[in-house]
Each structure stands twice: as structure tokens, then as C-alpha cells.
Design a protein around this motif. Sequence first.
Motif, PDB file in Angstrom:
ATOM      1  N   VAL A   6      21.739 -10.355  15.520  1.00 15.03           N
ATOM      2  CA  VAL A   6      21.787 -10.841  14.130  1.00 15.03           C
ATOM      3  C   VAL A   6      20.427 -10.677  13.470  1.00 15.03           C
ATOM      4  O   VAL A   6      20.321 -10.196  12.327  1.00 15.03           O
ATOM      5  CB  VAL A   6      22.241 -12.313  14.092  1.00 15.03           C
ATOM      6  CG1 VAL A   6      22.142 -12.854  12.662  1.00 15.03           C
ATOM      7  CG2 VAL A   6      23.666 -12.443  14.612  1.00 15.03           C
ATOM      8  N   ILE A   7      19.360 -11.067  14.176  1.00 11.52           N
ATOM      9  CA  ILE A   7      18.009 -10.948  13.611  1.00 11.52           C
ATOM     10  C   ILE A   7      17.643  -9.478  13.408  1.00 11.52           C
ATOM     11  O   ILE A   7      17.039  -9.104  12.392  1.00 11.52           O
ATOM     12  CB  ILE A   7      16.988 -11.640  14.527  1.00 11.52           C
ATOM     13  CG1 ILE A   7      17.285 -13.136  14.612  1.00 11.52           C
ATOM     14  CG2 ILE A   7      15.558 -11.408  14.028  1.00 11.52           C
ATOM     15  CD1 ILE A   7      16.489 -13.859  15.674  1.00 11.52           C
ATOM     16  N   LEU A  66      21.347  -6.182   6.336  1.00 16.46           N
ATOM     17  CA  LEU A  66      22.488  -6.932   5.815  1.00 16.46           C
ATOM     18  C   LEU A  66      22.360  -7.207   4.316  1.00 16.46           C
ATOM     19  O   LEU A  66      23.293  -7.720   3.701  1.00 16.46           O
ATOM     20  CB  LEU A  66      22.640  -8.262   6.566  1.00 16.46           C
ATOM     21  CG  LEU A  66      23.056  -8.168   8.026  1.00 16.46           C
ATOM     22  CD1 LEU A  66      23.046  -9.557   8.669  1.00 16.46           C
ATOM     23  CD2 LEU A  66      24.436  -7.541   8.164  1.00 16.46           C
ATOM     24  N   GLY A  67      21.198  -6.870   3.770  1.00 20.25           N
ATOM     25  CA  GLY A  67      20.990  -7.045   2.340  1.00 20.25           C
ATOM     26  C   GLY A  67      20.518  -8.428   1.936  1.00 20.25           C
ATOM     27  O   GLY A  67      20.342  -8.700   0.748  1.00 20.25           O
ATOM     28  N   ILE A  68      20.311  -9.311   2.913  1.00 24.34           N
ATOM     29  CA  ILE A  68      19.891 -10.677   2.587  1.00 24.34           C
ATOM     30  C   ILE A  68      18.519 -11.000   3.145  1.00 24.34           C
ATOM     31  O   ILE A  68      17.975 -12.069   2.891  1.00 24.34           O
ATOM     32  CB  ILE A  68      20.898 -11.716   3.105  1.00 24.34           C
ATOM     33  CG1 ILE A  68      21.024 -11.631   4.646  1.00 24.34           C
ATOM     34  CG2 ILE A  68      22.253 -11.546   2.436  1.00 24.34           C
ATOM     35  CD1 ILE A  68      21.825 -12.752   5.244  1.00 24.34           C
ATOM     36  N   GLY A  69      17.938 -10.057   3.904  1.00 25.16           N
ATOM     37  CA  GLY A  69      16.667 -10.326   4.553  1.00 25.16           C
ATOM     38  C   GLY A  69      15.561 -10.699   3.580  1.00 25.16           C
ATOM     39  O   GLY A  69      14.805 -11.635   3.808  1.00 25.16           O
ATOM     40  N   ARG A  70      15.480  -9.945   2.461  1.00 23.08           N
ATOM     41  CA  ARG A  70      14.420 -10.242   1.484  1.00 23.08           C
ATOM     42  C   ARG A  70      14.651 -11.578   0.796  1.00 23.08           C
ATOM     43  O   ARG A  70      13.702 -12.298   0.474  1.00 23.08           O
ATOM     44  CB  ARG A  70      14.339  -9.115   0.464  1.00 23.08           C
ATOM     45  CG  ARG A  70      13.821  -7.805   1.055  1.00 23.08           C
ATOM     46  CD  ARG A  70      13.662  -6.737  -0.003  1.00 23.08           C
ATOM     47  NE  ARG A  70      13.153  -5.512   0.575  1.00 23.08           N
ATOM     48  CZ  ARG A  70      12.926  -4.401  -0.121  1.00 23.08           C
ATOM     49  NH1 ARG A  70      13.148  -4.384  -1.435  1.00 23.08           N
ATOM     50  NH2 ARG A  70      12.461  -3.325   0.482  1.00 23.08           N
ATOM     51  N   LEU A  71      15.909 -11.912   0.572  1.00 23.16           N
ATOM     52  CA  LEU A  71      16.218 -13.213  -0.018  1.00 23.16           C
ATOM     53  C   LEU A  71      15.854 -14.335   0.944  1.00 23.16           C
ATOM     54  O   LEU A  71      15.301 -15.367   0.542  1.00 23.16           O
ATOM     55  CB  LEU A  71      17.700 -13.293  -0.387  1.00 23.16           C
ATOM     56  CG  LEU A  71      18.172 -12.381  -1.525  1.00 23.16           C
ATOM     57  CD1 LEU A  71      19.680 -12.489  -1.695  1.00 23.16           C
ATOM     58  CD2 LEU A  71      17.451 -12.750  -2.820  1.00 23.16           C
ATOM     59  N   GLY A  73      10.679  -3.717  20.264  1.00 32.75           N
ATOM     60  CA  GLY A  73      10.282  -3.596  18.872  1.00 32.75           C
ATOM     61  C   GLY A  73      11.433  -3.275  17.941  1.00 32.75           C
ATOM     62  O   GLY A  73      11.263  -2.529  16.975  1.00 32.75           O
ATOM     63  N   GLU A  74      12.576  -3.887  18.188  1.00 35.28           N
ATOM     64  CA  GLU A  74      13.769  -3.588  17.389  1.00 35.28           C
ATOM     65  C   GLU A  74      14.028  -4.590  16.272  1.00 35.28           C
ATOM     66  O   GLU A  74      14.831  -4.322  15.380  1.00 35.28           O
ATOM     67  CB  GLU A  74      14.997  -3.546  18.309  1.00 35.28           C
ATOM     68  CG  GLU A  74      14.940  -2.465  19.362  1.00 35.28           C
ATOM     69  CD  GLU A  74      16.097  -2.536  20.337  1.00 35.28           C
ATOM     70  OE1 GLU A  74      16.706  -1.480  20.590  1.00 35.28           O
ATOM     71  OE2 GLU A  74      16.402  -3.643  20.834  1.00 35.28           O
ATOM     72  N   ALA A  75      13.368  -5.748  16.304  1.00 31.16           N
ATOM     73  CA  ALA A  75      13.688  -6.807  15.341  1.00 31.16           C
ATOM     74  C   ALA A  75      12.445  -7.344  14.637  1.00 31.16           C
ATOM     75  O   ALA A  75      12.452  -8.457  14.123  1.00 31.16           O
ATOM     76  CB  ALA A  75      14.418  -7.954  16.046  1.00 31.16           C
ATOM     77  N   VAL A  76      11.386  -6.546  14.570  1.00 30.92           N
ATOM     78  CA  VAL A  76      10.124  -7.006  13.997  1.00 30.92           C
ATOM     79  C   VAL A  76      10.288  -7.439  12.549  1.00 30.92           C
ATOM     80  O   VAL A  76       9.812  -8.516  12.146  1.00 30.92           O
ATOM     81  CB  VAL A  76       9.057  -5.905  14.114  1.00 30.92           C
ATOM     82  CG1 VAL A  76       7.763  -6.341  13.421  1.00 30.92           C
ATOM     83  CG2 VAL A  76       8.795  -5.560  15.571  1.00 30.92           C
TER      84      VAL A  76
END
Length: 344
Positions: free
Chosen positions: A25-26, A32-37, A71-74
Motif C-alpha cells: 500500500v505504501i 494512487l493519486g492521493i500521495g501528494r494530498l 528502495g521500492e517505497a521511498v
Amino acid sequence: MYPLFFKFVLTRMDPERAHHLAFTVIRFLPSLGIGRLVHLFTRPRTDLAVNTLGLHFDSPFGVAAGFDKDGEAVIGLGQLGFGHVEVGTLTALSQPGNPTPRLFRLVADRAVINRMGFNNHGAAAAVDRLARVRAVRGRPVLGINIGKSRVTAVENATVDYLQSAKTLAVLADYLVVNVSSPNTPGLRGLQELDQLAPLLTAVKQAAGATPLLVKIAPDLADAEVARIATLAVSLGLDGIIATNTTISRTGLKTDAVTIAAAGAGGLSGAPLGARSLAVLHQIRAVVPDDFCVISVGGVDTAAQVAERLAAGATLVQGYTAFLYRGPLWALQINRGLDRLLAAR
């Protein structure tokens, strides 16, 4: 809500499987388009910023090595509010790690026993991925933790570390030599000064301008801690990370049968807190004020992070409490630090 989810869902799952579920999920949070929010909500306030190692950290609190091995979820971790992410441990050669099961919860102790064994896809496989991370604007500070490949004999450890350092140093904001995991045979023996000094000297040369730190074990004697700290300064290293997991099982609340069933491995979480703090005091007593000391081990709350900072930690890392606190952990730490600063 997360405590209920942990109690009734995650604790009924295999710990490693639960980790992979949360990690996925991380990992995909940015896409997912919500990370920046999310980051607008979790971004640390500017008064928490720390400048060290020639770098700017938005928060003193970051993710310790082990959570994101390849280093997949930095970026996703940064969007959750962590000021830096230390990926790895990466090794020169790809390796599957130890046989499963290899991760065990000690819920009564808010702790974990792991014997993962540096499972990762290898340094070379991480290059393109980490290069893409570096290109992301607003990313967290990127640390890269390197260790010895399991199949490499201890007497050839320096060559193995050099291969990883030459591959990864140019991609790292800072590089860490891990000689303190209990899950790779012979690794902790590299903390002996006659082996550690030439290893660190060689890796420092390979790292070039990239800041170099060494990560040590909590099970070292006090005198050994002081000697390694003094060595790190004399060799021109940029810092020390203290500490890795412990092989001690002293003072645990979990029943002896459960602990014995988990078997060998490194213990992390709340029981490590006192020793980790003590090691921090020992290091700070023998290194210059501007020498970077990253404290990790047994940190759960903002008050504990503040305690480490007051004791001389330049930065603080966490991992195990992430499993117990959930995805808003960094937000809770950063907001708690804000309140503590405001109360001064």
C-alpha cells in the motif's frame, strides 16, 4: 481505528505477510493519486528541520533500514511524513535471506524478533530504481545501508562492501556500513577494530563525497562502543548509527515458550530502548558536537524522540513501532514534537 485493525486482523496474519501487505500500500501510495494530498496533511512543520551531513532533513525522524530493503517505497514513506528513509540492507549479491518463518511479534513487549538475513535483490538491481527516486522533487533524504553478502567469506568482506559502495554511493544522500546485524554469520565480528578500520577506510575512499556512517550493535561492551566512536572520528567518517537489533532476551514480558519458539534473531522494539539510549550517551561523550549520531532502537512516541534529541542525537530513526502504530506514526511523532517545542 488502526489499533483495532492490528488486534483483529494483522495479528491473525503471518507477520511477514502482514508487512508485505502494508508495504505494498505504501509503495503504491504515490501512484494512487492521493500521495501528494496525504503529504499536505503529514508534512512536518519547518521548525522541525535539521541540517546535518551537508543535507536538509524536513524532520529529525526517519525510517530505519530494514523496512524498505530494495528502495521500492521511498516516496510513499516520505509522503507519510518521514524526514528520511534508509533503504537496505543491500548486498553486492542478490540473496533470498533466511528460511521462513523469520519474523515474529512479541505483542506484550511491543517488540519483534527477526532473522530476515538481508533478503534483497542486490545492489545492481536497485540502481535504476534509486536513480528514479533521486529525481523526484520533494523526496525525503535517501540513506543507503550496505552489508556483506552471505556467501562471501568474512576475510573477503571488504571486497564485497566495496562492490556495493562503488555501485550505490553516487545514488545515496548518505551511505551506511552495516556491520551489526546478528543474522549474517560472522558479520558482527567485523566490529573488531583490526577488521573494522581497514574496512571503513576502503569504503570511505570508494564513497567519495557521499557522507559515510557505520551502524553498530547494542550488545557491544561500553568500552567497545567508545573505541569504535573514536575510530569513526579519526577515520573521517561523518557519523554513527546506534543501534541495530539485540541478541539479548532479558526482561521480556512475553512468555518463555513463545520466545523460545521464535528462536534466534535480532530483537527490536521497546525492550531495546534503554540500551540504545545508553549507547547514545556513550557515543556523544567521545565525539565532537558536529558529528552526526543517529539514534535508533525502542523509539515509539514523540516524547521518546525528543528525549533522544535532548541526549545528543542528531537524527532519530524508528521501525518496529511502525507495525504497532500504523501509517500515521510519523505524523503523530512530528505533531508531538511540534507540541513539545511549543511548550518550551
